[in-house]
Structure formats: structure tokens, C-alpha cells
Enzyme design. Structure first.
Site, mmCIF file in Angstrom:
data_model
loop_
_atom_site.group_PDB
_atom_site.id
_atom_site.type_symbol
_atom_site.label_atom_id
_atom_site.label_comp_id
_atom_site.label_asym_id
_atom_site.label_seq_id
_atom_site.Cartn_x
_atom_site.Cartn_y
_atom_site.Cartn_z
ATOM 1 C CG ASP A 1 -1.815 1.220 1.319
ATOM 2 O OD1 ASP A 1 -2.063 1.839 0.265
ATOM 3 O OD2 ASP A 1 -2.259 1.559 2.432
ATOM 4 C CG ASP B 1 -2.410 6.764 1.945
ATOM 5 O OD1 ASP B 1 -2.446 7.963 1.616
ATOM 6 O OD2 ASP B 1 -3.370 6.169 2.445
ATOM 7 C CG ASP C 1 0.764 1.033 5.940
ATOM 8 O OD1 ASP C 1 1.318 0.376 6.842
ATOM 9 O OD2 ASP C 1 -0.319 1.623 6.117
#
Length: 375
Positions: A67, A69, A280
Site C-alpha cells: 500500500d 499512500d 505501509d
């Protein structure tokens, strides 16, 4: 499909409904039509009994998920477009959410992070870097990598391979550490002998990190921040062009008299963060993680989570390619929003006004808590 766990967040109840399974796509489709959830998730893991409680599911393996972000990427525009709103008095502010409202002291605050072009372009650059890691350093083929725009402020990478499926949390943590250059020791990498920009693995990445550092416009100030003495700084800055010109032949280590390997080592450690993957780590190491389902809407924007072909990632534009609602206009009252572009049309900035806008624009602002419906 029958080995996946599904989870849903609902509009009315602020809870996650999970431990649900489906044997066929038709069953899932019927569920979505009847329940109309806000967000749809499925497990990265495969289970013998996905509808059981976690300890009874029978873990079979899991895809490797990453992930990226924009919330975790430093961009100066956040101070301009990210907002917080006090639930008690309605006070609004920009930038990082405070611990308490400066007007009424309430700790009940809502924050709204905006998916701007700069933030999402930064996230895309990180995804391209991560794909390079997966293919060049880990040897995965393009067929094993699936890239998605998350529907909000980032991208997901799904690695779907039998080779990786059964590795546990500890092994996944080792992958994360490698990607983030955790515990890296420069003496074990070949940049110290050759400095080749084309070297595979961290040897080449370290060389590229130093090379890019040398191209910085404020090189002298950056070197001073590393604690180098004035003579070393002068030697490096005065010979910058010579260092860059000779790099590909034999590296910079012995070109400048008075600048030894220890100096280059300081520069390397400082520069590594730009070569490391900004991911992440919690998502990647969680072998039971629920991840947003592709093709569904993100509850914070109304955008779709869409798959991005590997060869098309450079041209992918989420503000065109992930928009789900493309027709009709509705009237909303906007508290405040930055200027933005959606489907090649510009909107805003708005503040305390009633506007008639396309449905996609309205849903974005409503989902962000920046607007309300008007009769």
C-alpha cells in the site's frame, strides 16, 4: 473466490461486517445489490473456512500486498488543501490536524485529506519504484504484478504468485526491511568498488542515490547539513562536473583528493531514503489483511479502485480514469474546497456557497465532508 473472506463497511452503522464468504460471483453481486455497503473488502489470505472466526479459518496462504499512500509522502501542497473541522463549533483549519480545537478546545475533530494531482503523482512515482524492486531485485514477472489505484490517495500492488503465497509474517517483514533499506551496511555492497549506476540490487541504488545527490541545486548547503568540513565541501562542489562526468567509468571515490570513502558513505546514508520504497509496512506484513476490492467505490471520494495496466501507469490519470459517475448535475452547499480538476474540467475553489455541479464532483465533496445536499 470461495477461499477469500469478505468484509463491508456500512453507511448507517460505523462498523466493519466481516467473516463473510461467497462461492460464486453471483452471490457477491446479489449481496452488494441488497445491502449497498459503503466500502467492500476481501482478504489477501486464502482460507479453508473463510466464514469462521480467525482462529478457526485454516490459513492456506496470502498474496503479497503493498500500500502506497500519499498521506505518508511529504508534499508541500498538504498545507494548502488538507482541512480539519471541529464537530462542536464548526471551526476549520488547514494542514495537520491539531490535538484540540483552538477555539472551543474540543478534541472531536474531523480531518479531510484531499487527493490532489501533486500528491497522487508522488504516490505514482513511488509505485513505479516499487515495481522496479519487484521485477529487478525479486525477479517477479509482469504477469504476477497487479497495480491498482486505491480510489483515494494512493496505489496498491498485489503480488499473486505461488512462490510468495505461503511465506509468513517474519519473511514478509524481511521483504519490507529490504525495500526500506532497514539495517543496510554499505560495506557489503559493490558500490564501494565500482559505483556503477546500472548495478543490480542495492549496490546500484546506492550509487544512483549519491549521483542524484550530486545534482542538487543547493549542494553546498546539503553537504554542510551532513557535518562535512568546509574544505571537503569546497572540494566536492568545485569538482562536481568532473565527478559526474567520470562516474560511469570508475565511480567518484578517488577522483577528488582529500575526499575519502567515509565522506561518500555519509552522503550515501543521507541519500538512501530517496531510493527506498515508501510503503505501509503494516499492510504488507499482515497475512490476514482485508484490502479494498477492485472495481468498487471508495467511501471517501466516490472514485473507483481500478486496475492500472503495468505498461500504462505513466499515462494513468485517476481524475479521469477512476471517475464512476459521469452524468447529471445536482445542487450542493459547499463549506470549503480547493480548486481541482475532474474529467478535464476545473472546479472551485468554493467557500460557503451553493453550486450546481456534476454528480461525481458532488459525491467527492460530500464524501469528504466538505458539502451538504441542498433541496
Amino acid at each position: 473466490m470461495e477461499e477469500r473472506e469478505f468484509g463491508f463497511s456500512l453507511f448507517k452503522e460505523a462498523v466493519m461486517v466481516r467473516h463473510i464468504g461467497f462461492r460464486r460471483v453471483e452471490e457477491l453481486r446479489s449481496f452488494l445489490v441488497n445491502k449497498v455497503p459503503k466500502d467492500v473488502y476481501y482478504s489477501c489470505a486464502y482460507y479453508e473456512r473463510p466464514t469462521e472466526e480467525m482462529e478457526n479459518k485454516g490459513w492456506l496462504g496470502a498474496d503479497l500486498i503493498f500500500d502506497i499512500d500519499a498521506d505518508h509522502i511529504s508534499t508541500p501542497c498538504k498545507k494548502m488543501h488538507d482541512l480539519w473541522i471541529c464537530k462542536e463549533c464548526g471551526q476549520m483549519g488547514r494542514g495537520v490536524e491539531p490535538n484540540a480545537c483552538p477555539v472551543c478546545g474540543s478534541t472531536k475533530l474531523n480531518s479531510s485529506s484531499w487527493p490532489c494531482e501533486v500528491c497522487l503523482e508522488s504516490a505514482k512515482r513511488e509505485m513505479i519504484k516499487l515495481v522496479d524492486f519487484m521485477m529487478d531485485d525479486f525477479g517477479f514477472s509482469p504477469d504476477e504484478l497487479r497495480i491498482y489505484f486505491s480510489g483515494h490517495r494512493g496505489y496498491h500492488l498485489h503480488v499473486e504468485s505461488e512462490v510468495i503465497k505461503e511465506i509468513g509474517q517474519n519473511e514478509r517483514k524481511e521483504i519490507v526491511d529490504y525495500l526500506q533499506a532497514v539495517g543496510i551496511d554499505l560495506k557489503y555492497h559493490p558500490f564501494s568498488q565500482r559505483g556503477s549506476l546500472d548495478e543490480k540490487g542495492w549496490g546500484g541504488r546506492i550509487a544512483r542515490a549519491i549521483y542524484e545527490f550530486m545534482l542538487r541545486p543547493n549542494l553546498a548547503q546539503d553537504l554542510a547539513r551532513l557535518g562535512l568540513n568546509k574544505k571537503a565541501i569546497a572540494n566536492i562542489t568545485e569538482n562536481r562536473d568532473k565527478i559526474i562526468e567520470n562516474w560511469k567509468e570508475h565511480g567518484p571515490w578517488n577522483i577528488i583528493r582529500g575526499v575519502g570513502f567515509s565522506t561518500w558513505e555519509k552522503i550515501a546514508y543521507f541519500s538512501l531514503k530517496n531510493q527506498a520504497a515508501n510503503i505501509d509496512s503494516v499492510v504488507t506484513t499482515d497475512i490476514h489483511r482485508l484490502i479494498r476490492m477492485g472495481g468498487t467505490l471508495h467511501g471517501k471520494t466516490g472514485f473507483k479502485k481500478v486496475e492500472v495496466p503495468l505498461m500504462s501507469i505513466e499515462s494513468f490519470n485517476p481524475f479521469n480514469d477512476a471517475v464512476a459517475f459521469k452524468e447529471d448535475y445536482i445542487t450542493i452547499y459547499v463549506l470549503e474546497s480547493p480548486k481541482f480538476v475532474l474529467k478535464d474540467e476545473s472546479y472551485g475553489p468554493y467557500k460557503d456557497c451553493k453550486v450546481e455541479v456534476p454528480v461525481a464532483v458532488a459525491i467527492l465533496l460530500l464524501s469528504k465532508g466538505l458539502a451538504r445536499l441542498e433541496d
